[in-house]
Design a protein around this motif. Structure first.
Motif, PDB file in Angstrom:
ATOM      1  N   SER A  14      21.948   7.374  -4.254  1.00 35.97           N
ATOM      2  CA  SER A  14      22.523   7.654  -3.286  1.00 35.97           C
ATOM      3  C   SER A  14      22.788   8.997  -2.569  1.00 35.97           C
ATOM      4  O   SER A  14      22.356   9.125  -2.186  1.00 35.97           O
ATOM      5  CB  SER A  14      22.904   6.655  -2.475  1.00 35.97           C
ATOM      6  N   ALA A  15      23.484   9.838  -3.809  1.00 38.06           N
ATOM      7  CA  ALA A  15      23.582  10.942  -3.806  1.00 38.06           C
ATOM      8  C   ALA A  15      21.764  11.956  -3.721  1.00 38.06           C
ATOM      9  O   ALA A  15      21.504  13.003  -2.910  1.00 38.06           O
ATOM     10  CB  ALA A  15      23.665  11.820  -4.937  1.00 38.06           C
ATOM     11  N   THR A  16      20.834  11.627  -4.167  1.00 37.01           N
ATOM     12  CA  THR A  16      19.257  11.896  -4.761  1.00 37.01           C
ATOM     13  C   THR A  16      19.411  11.846  -2.721  1.00 37.01           C
ATOM     14  O   THR A  16      18.372  12.293  -1.797  1.00 37.01           O
ATOM     15  CB  THR A  16      18.307  11.479  -5.552  1.00 37.01           C
ATOM     16  N   GLN A  87      17.435   9.252 -12.659  1.00 40.31           N
ATOM     17  CA  GLN A  87      18.036  10.687 -12.563  1.00 40.31           C
ATOM     18  C   GLN A  87      18.342  11.264 -11.249  1.00 40.31           C
ATOM     19  O   GLN A  87      17.279  11.096 -11.369  1.00 40.31           O
ATOM     20  CB  GLN A  87      17.959  11.650 -14.248  1.00 40.31           C
ATOM     21  N   TYR A  88      19.451  12.251 -10.835  1.00 40.63           N
ATOM     22  CA  TYR A  88      19.403  12.697  -9.334  1.00 40.63           C
ATOM     23  C   TYR A  88      18.403  13.442  -9.596  1.00 40.63           C
ATOM     24  O   TYR A  88      18.204  13.814 -10.184  1.00 40.63           O
ATOM     25  CB  TYR A  88      20.713  13.474  -9.789  1.00 40.63           C
ATOM     26  N   MET A  89      17.714  13.718  -8.292  1.00 40.34           N
ATOM     27  CA  MET A  89      16.839  14.385  -8.062  1.00 40.34           C
ATOM     28  C   MET A  89      15.338  14.478  -9.236  1.00 40.34           C
ATOM     29  O   MET A  89      14.727  15.247  -8.668  1.00 40.34           O
ATOM     30  CB  MET A  89      16.880  15.608  -8.109  1.00 40.34           C
ATOM     31  N   ASP A  90      15.258  13.392  -9.309  1.00 40.33           N
ATOM     32  CA  ASP A  90      13.764  12.612  -9.921  1.00 40.33           C
ATOM     33  C   ASP A  90      12.647  12.392  -9.335  1.00 40.33           C
ATOM     34  O   ASP A  90      12.754  11.607  -7.648  1.00 40.33           O
ATOM     35  CB  ASP A  90      14.406  10.827 -10.862  1.00 40.33           C
ATOM     36  N   GLU A  91      11.465  13.046  -9.895  1.00 39.59           N
ATOM     37  CA  GLU A  91      10.742  13.076  -9.150  1.00 39.59           C
ATOM     38  C   GLU A  91      10.099  11.973  -8.113  1.00 39.59           C
ATOM     39  O   GLU A  91      10.103  11.603  -7.217  1.00 39.59           O
ATOM     40  CB  GLU A  91       9.386  13.919  -9.399  1.00 39.59           C
ATOM     41  N   GLU A  92      10.384  11.255  -9.101  1.00 37.97           N
ATOM     42  CA  GLU A  92       9.392   9.617  -8.834  1.00 37.97           C
ATOM     43  C   GLU A  92      11.223   8.622  -7.831  1.00 37.97           C
ATOM     44  O   GLU A  92      10.096   7.786  -7.331  1.00 37.97           O
ATOM     45  CB  GLU A  92       9.516   8.508 -10.457  1.00 37.97           C
ATOM     46  N   LEU A  93      11.920   9.177  -8.145  1.00 38.10           N
ATOM     47  CA  LEU A  93      12.931   8.872  -7.440  1.00 38.10           C
ATOM     48  C   LEU A  93      12.772   8.689  -6.031  1.00 38.10           C
ATOM     49  O   LEU A  93      12.597   8.319  -5.322  1.00 38.10           O
ATOM     50  CB  LEU A  93      14.348   9.070  -7.668  1.00 38.10           C
ATOM     51  N   ILE A  94      12.562  10.482  -5.734  1.00 39.30           N
ATOM     52  CA  ILE A  94      12.411  11.184  -4.348  1.00 39.30           C
ATOM     53  C   ILE A  94      11.666  10.340  -3.879  1.00 39.30           C
ATOM     54  O   ILE A  94      11.229  10.135  -2.410  1.00 39.30           O
ATOM     55  CB  ILE A  94      11.805  12.237  -4.408  1.00 39.30           C
ATOM     56  N   VAL A  95      10.260  10.426  -4.635  1.00 36.81           N
ATOM     57  CA  VAL A  95       8.877   9.733  -3.846  1.00 36.81           C
ATOM     58  C   VAL A  95       9.093   8.144  -3.893  1.00 36.81           C
ATOM     59  O   VAL A  95       8.912   7.005  -2.018  1.00 36.81           O
ATOM     60  CB  VAL A  95       7.407   9.578  -4.483  1.00 36.81           C
ATOM     61  N   GLU A  96       9.803   7.250  -3.683  1.00 37.08           N
ATOM     62  CA  GLU A  96      10.257   5.252  -3.901  1.00 37.08           C
ATOM     63  C   GLU A  96      11.577   5.786  -2.694  1.00 37.08           C
ATOM     64  O   GLU A  96      11.232   5.152  -2.043  1.00 37.08           O
ATOM     65  CB  GLU A  96      10.482   5.389  -5.670  1.00 37.08           C
ATOM     66  N   ILE A  97      12.873   6.832  -2.523  1.00 38.42           N
ATOM     67  CA  ILE A  97      12.964   7.026  -1.020  1.00 38.42           C
ATOM     68  C   ILE A  97      12.487   7.433  -0.022  1.00 38.42           C
ATOM     69  O   ILE A  97      12.619   6.327   0.698  1.00 38.42           O
ATOM     70  CB  ILE A  97      14.545   7.642  -1.376  1.00 38.42           C
ATOM     71  N   GLN A  98      11.482   8.115  -0.182  1.00 40.84           N
ATOM     72  CA  GLN A  98      10.408   8.421   0.655  1.00 40.84           C
ATOM     73  C   GLN A  98      10.325   7.383   1.285  1.00 40.84           C
ATOM     74  O   GLN A  98      10.250   7.018   2.746  1.00 40.84           O
ATOM     75  CB  GLN A  98      10.303  10.091   0.760  1.00 40.84           C
ATOM     76  N   THR A  99       8.984   7.048   0.533  1.00 40.53           N
ATOM     77  CA  THR A  99       8.310   5.754   1.007  1.00 40.53           C
ATOM     78  C   THR A  99       8.859   4.477   1.524  1.00 40.53           C
ATOM     79  O   THR A  99       9.017   4.242   2.097  1.00 40.53           O
ATOM     80  CB  THR A  99       7.462   4.873  -0.654  1.00 40.53           C
ATOM     81  N   LYS A 100       9.589   4.330   0.931  1.00 38.19           N
ATOM     82  CA  LYS A 100      10.648   3.394   1.956  1.00 38.19           C
ATOM     83  C   LYS A 100      11.494   3.350   2.723  1.00 38.19           C
ATOM     84  O   LYS A 100      11.463   2.418   3.929  1.00 38.19           O
ATOM     85  CB  LYS A 100      12.131   2.350   0.380  1.00 38.19           C
ATOM     86  N   VAL A 101      11.939   4.517   2.688  1.00 37.15           N
ATOM     87  CA  VAL A 101      12.700   5.091   4.020  1.00 37.15           C
ATOM     88  C   VAL A 101      12.014   5.134   5.343  1.00 37.15           C
ATOM     89  O   VAL A 101      12.553   4.935   6.802  1.00 37.15           O
ATOM     90  CB  VAL A 101      13.695   6.103   3.923  1.00 37.15           C
ATOM     91  N   SER A 102      10.782   5.739   5.168  1.00 35.12           N
ATOM     92  CA  SER A 102       9.895   6.377   6.390  1.00 35.12           C
ATOM     93  C   SER A 102       9.980   4.941   7.349  1.00 35.12           C
ATOM     94  O   SER A 102       9.733   5.787   8.554  1.00 35.12           O
ATOM     95  CB  SER A 102       8.483   6.237   5.731  1.00 35.12           C
ATOM     96  N   ALA A 103       9.577   4.334   7.090  1.00 36.73           N
ATOM     97  CA  ALA A 103       9.078   2.924   7.852  1.00 36.73           C
ATOM     98  C   ALA A 103      10.496   3.174   8.684  1.00 36.73           C
ATOM     99  O   ALA A 103       9.844   2.498   9.969  1.00 36.73           O
ATOM    100  CB  ALA A 103       8.714   1.615   7.330  1.00 36.73           C
TER     101      ALA A 103
END
Length: 105
Positions: A14-16, A87-103
């Motif tokens: 959530s912090a990311t 971990q915080y700001m992990d590149e894979e985490l960022i992509v996953e969050i952006q992909t799922k939230v963008s809709a």
């Protein structure tokens, strides 16, 4: 729109998400955790502030319903299904969050 991101300890997921969207031109974002050891612990005031709540896992949604039923019953809650594997700001985490939230944004 006020958006709240929720995970367990508010250290990585959530912090990311909050960091990714903190400078969004339209939305205001915050993050919190459900665990007693959370960096920022979820409370009713945060839930009432939020127009939309993203939870990382199904159990976070369940915890919010158990502890804040009257506050969350009229809120839109989206389960992102992102496990606690990053971990915080992990590149894979960022992509996953952006992909799922963008809709939703």
């Amino acid at each position: 729109m006020n958006i709240l991101f929720v995970c367990s300890r508010n250290k990585w997921r959530s912090a990311t998400a909050e960091t990714i969207y903190q400078n969004h031109p339209i939305h205001q974002v915050r993050s919190a955790g459900t665990a007693s050891s959370a960096r920022i612990k979820i409370n009713a005031k945060m839930i009432n502030w939020a127009d939309l709540i993203f939870v990382m896992e199904k159990r976070h949604k369940q915890i919010l319903y158990e502890h804040f039923l009257t506050d969350v019953e009229d809120k839109e809650m989206i389960e992102l299904d992102i496990p606690d594997d990053y971990q915080y700001m992990d590149e894979e985490l960022i992509v996953e969050i952006q992909t799922k939230v963008s809709a939703y944004l």
